[in-house]
Design a protein around this motif. Structure first.
Motif, mmCIF file in Angstrom:
data_model
loop_
_atom_site.group_PDB
_atom_site.id
_atom_site.type_symbol
_atom_site.label_atom_id
_atom_site.label_comp_id
_atom_site.label_asym_id
_atom_site.label_seq_id
_atom_site.Cartn_x
_atom_site.Cartn_y
_atom_site.Cartn_z
ATOM 1 N N SER A 268 0.825 -1.211 0.000
ATOM 2 C CA SER A 268 0.000 0.000 0.000
ATOM 3 C C SER A 268 0.856 1.257 0.000
ATOM 4 C CB SER A 268 -0.934 0.002 1.215
ATOM 5 O OG SER A 268 -1.834 -1.088 1.163
ATOM 6 N N LYS A 269 1.911 1.257 0.824
ATOM 7 C CA LYS A 269 2.815 2.416 0.852
ATOM 8 C C LYS A 269 3.555 2.549 -0.485
ATOM 9 C CE LYS A 269 3.644 2.614 5.844
ATOM 10 N NZ LYS A 269 4.653 2.564 6.923
ATOM 11 N N SER A 270 3.968 1.440 -1.046
ATOM 12 C CA SER A 270 4.696 1.464 -2.321
ATOM 13 C C SER A 270 3.822 2.010 -3.447
ATOM 14 C CB SER A 270 5.207 0.067 -2.674
ATOM 15 O OG SER A 270 6.117 -0.403 -1.692
ATOM 16 N N LEU A 271 2.536 1.672 -3.417
ATOM 17 C CA LEU A 271 1.611 2.165 -4.446
ATOM 18 C C LEU A 271 1.560 3.691 -4.483
ATOM 19 C CD1 LEU A 271 -1.266 -0.416 -3.982
ATOM 20 C CD2 LEU A 271 -0.062 -0.001 -6.137
ATOM 21 N N ARG A 272 1.766 4.311 -3.323
ATOM 22 C CA ARG A 272 1.731 5.776 -3.247
ATOM 23 C C ARG A 272 2.955 6.411 -3.906
ATOM 24 N NH1 ARG A 272 0.192 7.483 2.772
ATOM 25 N NH2 ARG A 272 0.215 9.548 1.757
ATOM 26 N N LEU A 273 3.969 5.598 -4.198
ATOM 27 C CA LEU A 273 5.190 6.105 -4.843
ATOM 28 C C LEU A 273 5.214 5.843 -6.344
ATOM 29 C CD1 LEU A 273 7.933 4.982 -2.277
ATOM 30 C CD2 LEU A 273 6.714 7.155 -2.380
ATOM 31 N N LEU A 274 4.160 5.189 -6.852
ATOM 32 C CA LEU A 274 4.149 4.812 -8.272
ATOM 33 C C LEU A 274 3.703 5.961 -9.165
ATOM 34 C CD1 LEU A 274 2.626 1.271 -8.941
ATOM 35 C CD2 LEU A 274 4.995 2.003 -9.220
ATOM 36 N N LEU A 275 4.423 6.163 -10.257
ATOM 37 C CA LEU A 275 3.971 7.060 -11.307
ATOM 38 C C LEU A 275 2.774 6.425 -12.029
ATOM 39 C CD1 LEU A 275 7.473 8.012 -12.691
ATOM 40 C CD2 LEU A 275 5.795 9.684 -11.883
ATOM 41 N N GLU A 276 1.993 7.225 -12.705
ATOM 42 C CA GLU A 276 0.875 6.686 -13.470
ATOM 43 C C GLU A 276 1.383 5.684 -14.499
ATOM 44 O OE1 GLU A 276 -2.879 8.238 -16.213
ATOM 45 O OE2 GLU A 276 -1.614 9.692 -15.163
ATOM 46 N N GLY A 277 0.757 4.520 -14.552
ATOM 47 C CA GLY A 277 1.207 3.470 -15.464
ATOM 48 C C GLY A 277 2.354 2.644 -14.912
ATOM 49 N N GLY A 278 2.746 2.927 -13.657
ATOM 50 C CA GLY A 278 3.856 2.200 -13.040
ATOM 51 C C GLY A 278 3.462 0.805 -12.585
ATOM 52 N N VAL A 279 4.464 0.025 -12.167
ATOM 53 C CA VAL A 279 4.220 -1.371 -11.801
ATOM 54 C C VAL A 279 5.077 -1.761 -10.600
ATOM 55 C CG1 VAL A 279 5.943 -2.211 -13.462
ATOM 56 C CG2 VAL A 279 4.147 -3.754 -12.675
ATOM 57 N N ILE A 280 4.503 -2.599 -9.738
ATOM 58 C CA ILE A 280 5.228 -3.192 -8.613
ATOM 59 C C ILE A 280 5.414 -4.673 -8.895
ATOM 60 C CG2 ILE A 280 5.079 -3.840 -6.166
ATOM 61 C CD1 ILE A 280 3.440 -1.281 -5.713
ATOM 62 N N PHE A 281 6.627 -5.159 -8.671
ATOM 63 C CA PHE A 281 6.874 -6.603 -8.662
ATOM 64 C C PHE A 281 7.075 -7.009 -7.214
ATOM 65 C CE2 PHE A 281 7.911 -5.647 -13.040
ATOM 66 C CZ PHE A 281 7.385 -6.739 -13.720
ATOM 67 N N PHE A 282 6.236 -7.911 -6.729
ATOM 68 C CA PHE A 282 6.313 -8.378 -5.342
ATOM 69 C C PHE A 282 6.589 -9.875 -5.356
ATOM 70 C CE2 PHE A 282 4.286 -10.370 -1.661
ATOM 71 C CZ PHE A 282 4.847 -9.648 -0.610
ATOM 72 N N SER A 283 7.630 -10.299 -4.641
ATOM 73 C CA SER A 283 7.952 -11.733 -4.648
ATOM 74 C C SER A 283 8.282 -12.217 -3.240
ATOM 75 C CB SER A 283 9.142 -12.011 -5.572
ATOM 76 O OG SER A 283 10.329 -11.481 -5.011
ATOM 77 N N THR A 284 8.132 -13.511 -3.052
ATOM 78 C CA THR A 284 8.484 -14.128 -1.775
ATOM 79 C C THR A 284 8.876 -15.583 -2.005
ATOM 80 O OG1 THR A 284 7.688 -14.730 0.439
ATOM 81 C CG2 THR A 284 6.054 -14.758 -1.331
ATOM 82 N N ASN A 285 9.765 -16.076 -1.142
ATOM 83 C CA ASN A 285 10.076 -17.509 -1.171
ATOM 84 C C ASN A 285 9.418 -18.243 -0.004
ATOM 85 O OD1 ASN A 285 11.638 -16.639 0.935
ATOM 86 N ND2 ASN A 285 13.564 -17.505 0.190
ATOM 87 N N SER A 286 8.497 -17.564 0.675
ATOM 88 C CA SER A 286 7.740 -18.200 1.750
ATOM 89 C C SER A 286 6.718 -19.163 1.158
ATOM 90 C CB SER A 286 7.026 -17.146 2.601
ATOM 91 O OG SER A 286 6.097 -17.765 3.477
ATOM 92 N N ARG A 287 6.790 -20.416 1.533
ATOM 93 C CA ARG A 287 5.874 -21.419 0.997
ATOM 94 C C ARG A 287 4.491 -21.335 1.646
ATOM 95 N NH1 ARG A 287 8.755 -25.790 -1.773
ATOM 96 N NH2 ARG A 287 10.892 -25.061 -2.009
ATOM 97 N N LYS A 288 4.407 -20.646 2.771
ATOM 98 C CA LYS A 288 3.127 -20.541 3.486
ATOM 99 C C LYS A 288 2.388 -19.246 3.153
ATOM 100 C CE LYS A 288 4.797 -23.280 7.413
ATOM 101 N NZ LYS A 288 5.103 -23.243 8.869
ATOM 102 N N PHE A 289 3.032 -18.354 2.416
ATOM 103 C CA PHE A 289 2.436 -17.041 2.161
ATOM 104 C C PHE A 289 1.151 -17.155 1.341
ATOM 105 C CE2 PHE A 289 1.842 -13.281 -0.502
ATOM 106 C CZ PHE A 289 1.806 -12.274 0.468
ATOM 107 N N LYS A 290 0.145 -16.363 1.735
ATOM 108 C CA LYS A 290 -1.112 -16.304 0.982
ATOM 109 C C LYS A 290 -1.393 -14.848 0.623
ATOM 110 C CE LYS A 290 -3.421 -20.456 2.715
ATOM 111 N NZ LYS A 290 -2.240 -21.073 3.298
ATOM 112 N N MET A 291 -1.585 -14.579 -0.663
ATOM 113 C CA MET A 291 -1.921 -13.245 -1.146
ATOM 114 C C MET A 291 -3.437 -13.071 -1.111
ATOM 115 S SD MET A 291 -1.117 -10.271 -2.611
ATOM 116 C CE MET A 291 0.508 -10.308 -3.407
ATOM 117 N N ASP A 292 -3.919 -12.117 -0.307
ATOM 118 C CA ASP A 292 -5.345 -11.811 -0.241
ATOM 119 C C ASP A 292 -5.598 -10.570 -1.098
ATOM 120 O OD1 ASP A 292 -7.965 -11.269 0.330
ATOM 121 O OD2 ASP A 292 -7.655 -10.834 2.473
ATOM 122 N N GLU A 293 -6.090 -10.779 -2.296
ATOM 123 C CA GLU A 293 -6.281 -9.667 -3.224
ATOM 124 C C GLU A 293 -7.367 -8.704 -2.746
ATOM 125 O OE1 GLU A 293 -6.664 -10.862 -7.278
ATOM 126 O OE2 GLU A 293 -4.958 -12.243 -7.173
#
Length: 326
Positions: A268-293
Motif C-alpha cells: 500500500s505504501k509502495s503504491l503511493r510512490l508509483l507514477l501513473e502506469g507504473g508497476v510493482i513486482f512483489f515476490s516471496t520464497n515463503s511457501r506458506k504465504f497467501k496473497m489476499d487480493e
C-alpha cells in the motif's frame, strides 16, 4: 556491454556412467550449458533435489560448485561423510574439478530466518556473469552467496521494462535487480537495504559493470521507514521491486517484520510512490504465504510466477511473484 568471458567447462571424456547422481547432473549440465553459452551466463543450478536419496541443490558459479544439503532432522543437520565423498567424486569425475572448488552448506528448516548470517571472514569474492552482467559472489563467508539464482528470470523481466525508467529496489540485498536494470538502460535506480555489508557489496556490483553512482543510489535504511520518508518527499518511480525476507528480526528495526502480517502495508505504501502506469513486482520464497487480493481492492494483481521460473530449477515453489498495478 561487458566483454563476455564465460567459465563453462566441458564434461570430462570417458567418465563413469554408473552413478545415478552423476548421470542426472551430466544431463542437466549439458542441457543448461547450451542456454548459458547463448545468454552469457555462468551461474546456474545443475541439480535440484530430483532424486530422493540425494536431498541436495548444486549450483555452478563460474567453475566453483556450491552444494546445499537440506537437513531432514534437527538431530543430524550435517551431511553424512559418505554423501560428501560421493558428491565430491561425482563432481571431480564429471568436471575435473579439485575438492577446494566444492563448497558445502547446510539448509535446516529452523535456520531459514537467518538469511543474512555471517559465517566467516575469508573475503573470497569472485565474479560471475548473468546475461552478460557481472556480479560478485562469495561461497564461504555468508549463508547466501550474494546472488539468488532463482530470480534470474525475474531480474530479466524487470530489466526488460527498465530502459528510461526510474526503479526502486526494496530489501535490495546486493542490488542485483538494480544492476540488471541499470545495465539495461534504467534512467535511475535506488536500492534500499539495512545491511552495511550488503549495501557495500551492491556498490561493488555497480562498479564492476562501470555503472555510475550518480544515477544508482544506494540507501541503508529500514524499508518501512524509508517508504514513509519517500511518501512525504513526494518521490515517484516507474517500477518498484519488493523481495522481502519471510521474517526479519534485525536489531536495527523497531519491530519484527513478518511478510504475511506486513505485506499489505508494504504494498500500500509502495503504491503511493508509483507514477501513473507504473508497476510493482512483489515476490516471496515463503511457501506458506497467501496473497489476499481483497486486502488491496484498488489494484490489478497478476500472478506471474510461471514467467519467472528458470529452466534450471525443478521446484515450482522456490518463489512466487506478482505484478501489481495501481
Amino acid at each position: 556491454m561487458n566483454e563476455i568471458n564465460l567459465s563453462l567447462p566441458g564434461i570430462a571424456d570417458g567418465e563413469d556412467k554408473s552413478s545415478t547422481l552423476g548421470n542426472r547432473i551430466r544431463k542437466n549440465y549439458r542441457h543448461v550449458r547450451k542456454w548459458a553459452k547463448r545468454t552469457g551466463t555462468d551461474a546456474f543450478r545443475i541439480y535440484d533435489r530430483e532424486i530422493p536419496q540425494y536431498p541436495l541443490a548444486i549450483d555452478f558459479y563460474a567453475g566453483r560448485y556450491c552444494v546445499q544439503y537440506f537437513s531432514r532432522s534437527r538431530e543430524q543437520e550435517d551431511p553424512p561423510p559418505s554423501l560428501i565423498d560421493e558428491v565430491t567424486l561425482v563432481l571431480k569425475t564429471l568436471f575435473e574439478v579439485s575438492a577446494d572448488k566444492i563448497y558445502w552448506r547446510t539448509r535446516a528448516k529452523h535456520k531459514e530466518t537467518r538469511q543474512y548470517e555471517k559465517a566467516g571472514e575469508s573475503r573470497e569474492f569472485f565474479t560471475v556473469l548473468e546475461y552478460g552482467v557481472k556480479f560478485k559472489v562469495n561461497l564461504v563467508d555468508y549463508l547466501d552467496t550474494g546472488l539468488f539464482l532463482d530470480h534470474r528470470e525475474t531480474r530479466q523481466m524487470v530489466a526488460g521494462m527498465s530502459k528510461g525508467k526510474r526503479l526502486l529496489n526494496l530489501f535490495a540485498y546486493t542490488c542485483s535487480f538494480s544492476v540488471q536494470a541499470a545495465a539495461a538502460g534504467a534512467l535511475f535506480t535506488k536500492s534500499v537495504d539495512m545491511s552495511n555489508t550488503y549495501t557495500a557489496w551492491g556498490r561493488d556490483n555497480f562498479i564492476l559493470n562501470g555503472l555510475s553512482n550518480k544515477h544508482n543510489e544506494i540507501v541503508r535504511a529500514d524499508c518501512m521507514k524509508f517508504l514513509d520518508e519517500e511518501i512525504r518527499a513526494g518521490v515517484k518511480y516507474d517500477i518498484i521491486l519488493i523481495d522481502p525476507p519471510t521474517i526479519s528480526r534485525s536489531k536495527k528495526m523497531d519491530q519484527l517484520f513478518d511478510i504475511q502480517v506486513d505485506y499489505v502495508t508494504l504494498i500500500s505504501k509502495s503504491l503511493r510512490l508509483l507514477l501513473e502506469g507504473g508497476v510493482i513486482f512483489f515476490s516471496t520464497n515463503s511457501r506458506k504465504f497467501k496473497m489476499d487480493e481483497t486486502a488491496l481492492p484498488r489494484c490489478s494483481i497478476l500472478d506471474v510466477t510461471h514467467r519467472t521460473m528458470p529452466l534450471d530449477f525443478h521446484d515450482p515453489k522456490i518463489h512466487r511473484c506478482w505484478k501489481i498495478m495501481g
